[in-house]
Structure formats: C-alpha cells, structure tokens
Design a protein around this motif. Structure first.
Motif, mmCIF file in Angstrom:
data_model
loop_
_atom_site.group_PDB
_atom_site.id
_atom_site.type_symbol
_atom_site.label_atom_id
_atom_site.label_comp_id
_atom_site.label_asym_id
_atom_site.label_seq_id
_atom_site.Cartn_x
_atom_site.Cartn_y
_atom_site.Cartn_z
ATOM 1 N N ALA A 1 1.091 -1.295 -0.049
ATOM 2 C CA ALA A 1 -0.088 -0.050 -0.297
ATOM 3 C C ALA A 1 0.614 1.632 0.013
ATOM 4 O O ALA A 1 1.508 1.092 0.868
ATOM 5 N N VAL A 2 0.577 2.619 -0.849
ATOM 6 C CA VAL A 2 0.780 3.497 -0.690
ATOM 7 C C VAL A 2 0.164 5.018 -0.632
ATOM 8 O O VAL A 2 -0.796 5.055 -1.127
ATOM 9 N N ILE A 3 1.093 5.360 0.092
ATOM 10 C CA ILE A 3 0.168 7.095 -0.143
ATOM 11 C C ILE A 3 1.533 8.108 -0.533
ATOM 12 O O ILE A 3 2.151 8.767 -0.472
ATOM 13 N N PRO A 4 0.591 9.268 -1.746
ATOM 14 C CA PRO A 4 1.398 10.365 -2.579
ATOM 15 C C PRO A 4 1.407 11.012 -1.390
ATOM 16 O O PRO A 4 0.084 11.475 -1.382
ATOM 17 N N ARG A 5 2.365 11.756 -0.855
ATOM 18 C CA ARG A 5 2.010 12.948 0.102
ATOM 19 C C ARG A 5 3.392 14.228 -0.887
ATOM 20 O O ARG A 5 4.075 13.913 -0.597
ATOM 21 N N ILE A 6 2.435 15.252 -1.294
ATOM 22 C CA ILE A 6 3.023 16.226 -1.658
ATOM 23 C C ILE A 6 3.619 17.113 0.098
ATOM 24 O O ILE A 6 4.925 17.515 -0.162
ATOM 25 N N LYS A 7 2.848 17.687 0.675
ATOM 26 C CA LYS A 7 3.196 18.125 2.383
ATOM 27 C C LYS A 7 3.274 17.275 2.913
ATOM 28 O O LYS A 7 2.997 16.435 2.924
ATOM 29 N N HIS A 8 4.124 17.620 4.032
ATOM 30 C CA HIS A 8 4.520 17.288 5.482
ATOM 31 C C HIS A 8 2.957 17.372 6.357
ATOM 32 O O HIS A 8 2.522 18.042 6.578
ATOM 33 N N LEU A 9 2.395 16.701 6.773
ATOM 34 C CA LEU A 9 0.810 16.242 8.060
ATOM 35 C C LEU A 9 1.300 15.307 8.768
ATOM 36 O O LEU A 9 1.334 13.958 7.921
ATOM 37 N N SER A 10 0.846 15.615 10.055
ATOM 38 C CA SER A 10 1.570 14.116 10.978
ATOM 39 C C SER A 10 0.292 13.114 10.658
ATOM 40 O O SER A 10 0.624 11.633 11.204
ATOM 41 N N ILE A 11 -0.789 13.282 10.402
ATOM 42 C CA ILE A 11 -1.666 12.067 10.669
ATOM 43 C C ILE A 11 -1.517 10.938 9.126
ATOM 44 O O ILE A 11 -2.815 10.654 8.649
ATOM 45 N N CYS A 12 -0.333 11.857 8.260
ATOM 46 C CA CYS A 12 -0.685 11.157 6.654
ATOM 47 C C CYS A 12 0.387 10.815 6.381
ATOM 48 O O CYS A 12 1.511 11.820 6.350
ATOM 49 N N GLY A 13 0.395 9.780 6.333
ATOM 50 C CA GLY A 13 1.683 9.255 5.987
ATOM 51 C C GLY A 13 3.219 9.306 6.721
ATOM 52 O O GLY A 13 4.055 9.471 6.097
ATOM 53 N N GLN A 14 2.564 9.242 7.961
ATOM 54 C CA GLN A 14 4.195 9.945 8.962
ATOM 55 C C GLN A 14 4.764 10.953 9.164
ATOM 56 O O GLN A 14 6.122 10.626 9.374
ATOM 57 N N ASN A 15 4.171 11.351 8.962
ATOM 58 C CA ASN A 15 4.323 13.219 8.267
ATOM 59 C C ASN A 15 5.681 13.128 7.068
ATOM 60 O O ASN A 15 6.129 14.118 7.418
ATOM 61 N N LYS A 16 4.844 12.107 6.205
ATOM 62 C CA LYS A 16 6.490 11.887 5.335
ATOM 63 C C LYS A 16 5.624 12.574 3.942
ATOM 64 O O LYS A 16 4.625 12.569 4.367
ATOM 65 N N THR A 17 7.146 12.603 2.949
ATOM 66 C CA THR A 17 6.208 13.358 2.178
ATOM 67 C C THR A 17 7.065 12.372 0.340
ATOM 68 O O THR A 17 8.148 11.739 0.849
ATOM 69 N N GLY A 18 5.869 12.337 -0.173
ATOM 70 C CA GLY A 18 7.241 11.319 -0.977
ATOM 71 C C GLY A 18 6.396 10.125 -1.192
ATOM 72 O O GLY A 18 4.673 10.351 -0.834
ATOM 73 N N LEU A 19 6.675 9.199 -2.163
ATOM 74 C CA LEU A 19 5.389 7.773 -2.050
ATOM 75 C C LEU A 19 5.331 7.032 -1.184
ATOM 76 O O LEU A 19 6.283 6.502 -0.635
ATOM 77 N N THR B 1 5.430 4.369 1.965
ATOM 78 C CA THR B 1 4.954 2.932 1.009
ATOM 79 C C THR B 1 4.566 1.817 2.650
ATOM 80 O O THR B 1 5.055 2.479 3.793
ATOM 81 N N TRP B 2 3.480 0.993 3.067
ATOM 82 C CA TRP B 2 3.804 0.293 4.311
ATOM 83 C C TRP B 2 3.369 -1.584 3.048
ATOM 84 O O TRP B 2 2.096 -1.324 2.043
ATOM 85 N N ARG B 3 3.913 -1.835 3.249
ATOM 86 C CA ARG B 3 4.612 -3.296 3.534
ATOM 87 C C ARG B 3 3.545 -4.173 4.258
ATOM 88 O O ARG B 3 4.492 -4.714 5.019
ATOM 89 N N ALA B 4 2.520 -4.460 3.766
ATOM 90 C CA ALA B 4 1.240 -5.401 4.672
ATOM 91 C C ALA B 4 1.005 -6.143 4.092
ATOM 92 O O ALA B 4 0.972 -6.950 3.430
ATOM 93 N N SER B 5 0.604 -7.128 5.028
ATOM 94 C CA SER B 5 -0.114 -8.626 4.554
ATOM 95 C C SER B 5 -1.017 -7.888 3.450
ATOM 96 O O SER B 5 -1.632 -7.343 3.738
#
Length: 278
Positions: free
Chosen positions: A96-114, A116-120
């Motif tokens: 799973a992925v989240i595309p992020r342009i801006k930092h946001l603490s509750i979105c994608g662990q406050n990261k930017t870029g693509l 990723t989450w390697r889940a089951s």
C-alpha cells in the motif's frame, strides 16, 4: 476434452467474479473521469469510511471498473503531477502507498513522496486504479499544447490540487490508535464525486462487453465439443469399415481354401479311379 472444459471454465470465472463486485458504494478521487496521469483512488462509502479491500479484492475492483490496478511507477508519475491523498491504497506490487506532497502528521507518518506500507495481503486498504485511455489522452494533450498553454495548464493543475487539499476534512484520531492504524480515520478529500461513483469512462463499455465475452466463450466451447464429437465419430466409422473389410477378406480366403481343398480331393479321387480301372 476435459482439459478444454477446464480452460474454458478458468477463462469465464474472472468475468463472473468481476460481475459479483458491487460498485454502487464506492468513491473515486479525484472525481469520476478526472484522474491524474490516469491514476485515481477508489474507497468504499461505508458509514465509518474505513478501509474495505484486501489485495485480491482491490485488484478485482479495478477490473470490475474496466481498468487495471496501478503500479508503483504510475502512482509516482501521478504524484509528480499533483496527486496527493491521505489514505493508503493497494498497488500492483502488493503493498500500500500514500502519495504525499506536503508534510502532515496524521498522513503517511508526516512523510512526503510515495510513502509505502508493506502489510499482509489480507489487510484492508483503498486501491489505486489506472485508466490507460485517460493517461494516453492526457499525455497527448500535454504534447500538443504550446509551451505557454502548458505552463498555464500546469498552474491550473497546481491550483486545483491546492484547492482540493484545502477541502480535506479531518476525522479526530482515537487516542488508543497507533500511528499506522490511525490512517483508517485520517483526512479524506471531499469532492463532487463523493456520491456513489458508478464507473470510470471505460467501465460502461467494459460492463457491456462481459456478457458478450461469456457468450462467445460458451459458443467456442460448444463448437469445440461438436468438432471433437464429429472427429471421434469419423474415426469410429473408419475403424468399423476396416474391420468389415478384414472380415470379408478372411471369409474370402477361407472359401478359396475350401474350394482348393475340394478340387484337390476330387482330383485325387479321379486319379485313384483311373488307376483302379487300368
């Protein structure tokens, strides 16, 4: 025959499975027919707006919409063109992925870029789908526009992206939720496609083509069965004819042998009679 039936059944099964997926309770972001680089995110409109699709369900959902599940490279390209979400979605590489342009603490662990989450593969997320025809159309429009108009269109895209980001509604995270699990209640973008999205542009044509595909497969299967039965019947007739010819040959040989034996016996009797008479 059995192999042909199994192959036909396997070819029909995906189409039937796709038809069983209910697409009347989904939400598309960006709105219907407004994908970015052909990529759009599909969510389930359940009351709590929780994640609803595991890896296999996500892939089948995109197929039911008449498109493919997006790859990492395709989502990365959409990110570079302004796609930004706050919900994880499955992609073709089974994570799973989240595309992020801006930092946001509750979105994608406050990261930017693509992010990723390697889940089951059994874990539930949204899904990123890819409409190839939309991507081709957007690429064609981008290459045919003049540099000035391209710059203007890019500015409009950024403006619309900022406007979309500004309309995000934040769900208050639970105090007992972890950082990753809070993603299921993270902000989501509200747009004009929030009402139940029916299909993307090519989905209607695909839905109409599925019955035709099933009918054609059944027709081909029936034709194959008839051809195989005809070939088998011809072989049976040929074998029967050969057996009849063999029997007739054997009978003729036996009759010939009997006649020759009778002729030889008669000749011997005649010779004996001549000897006796002399």
């Amino acid at each position: 025959m059995i192999w042909l039936c199994i192959t036909s059944l396997l070819s029909i099964t995906p189409a039937i499975c796709n038809q069983l997926i209910d697409t009347s309770h989904i939400r598309v972001f960006p709105a219907v027919n407004k994908s970015i680089a052909g990529v759009f995110q599909v969510s389930d409109l359940n009351p709590a707006f929780n994640y609803a699709f595991n890896a296999s369900e996500a892939r089948r959902l995109c197929s039911a919409l008449g498109v493919n599940i997006a790859s990492k490279a395709q989502v990365q390209e959409a990110l570079s063109r302004g796609l930004e979400t706050c919900r994880y979605g499955w992609i073709d590489e089974h994570f799973a992925v989240i595309p992020r342009i801006k930092h946001l603490s509750i979105c994608g662990q406050n990261k930017t870029g693509l992010v990723t989450w390697r889940a089951s593969v059994t874990k539930k997320f949204d899904v990123f789908c890819f409409n190839e025809s939309d991507a081709a159309t957007q690429l064609k429009d981008a290459t045919t526009d003049s540099p000035m108009s391209s710059t203007h269109a890019s500015g409009q895209s950024r403006s619309s992206s900022k406007a979309a980001n500004s309309t995000q509604a934040v769900h208050p995270p639970s105090s007992s939720s972890s950082l990753l699990s809070s993603s299921s209640s993270t902000p989501h973008t509200v747009d004009s496609g929030a009402a139940a999205a029916r299909f993307v542009s090519s989905a209607q044509g695909s839905a109409g083509a599925k019955p035709i595909l099933i009918t054609s497969t059944c027709a081909l299967l029936l034709i194959a069965i008839i051809v195989l039965a005809f070939i088998k019947m011809r072989r049976s007739r040929s074998d029967l004819k050969q057996k009849q010819e063999y029997v007739q040959t054997e009978e003729w040989t036996c009759v010939k042998d009997i006649k020759e034996t009778d002729t030889a016996a008669q000749e011997e009797e005649r010779i004996e009679m001549d000897d006796n008479a002399s």
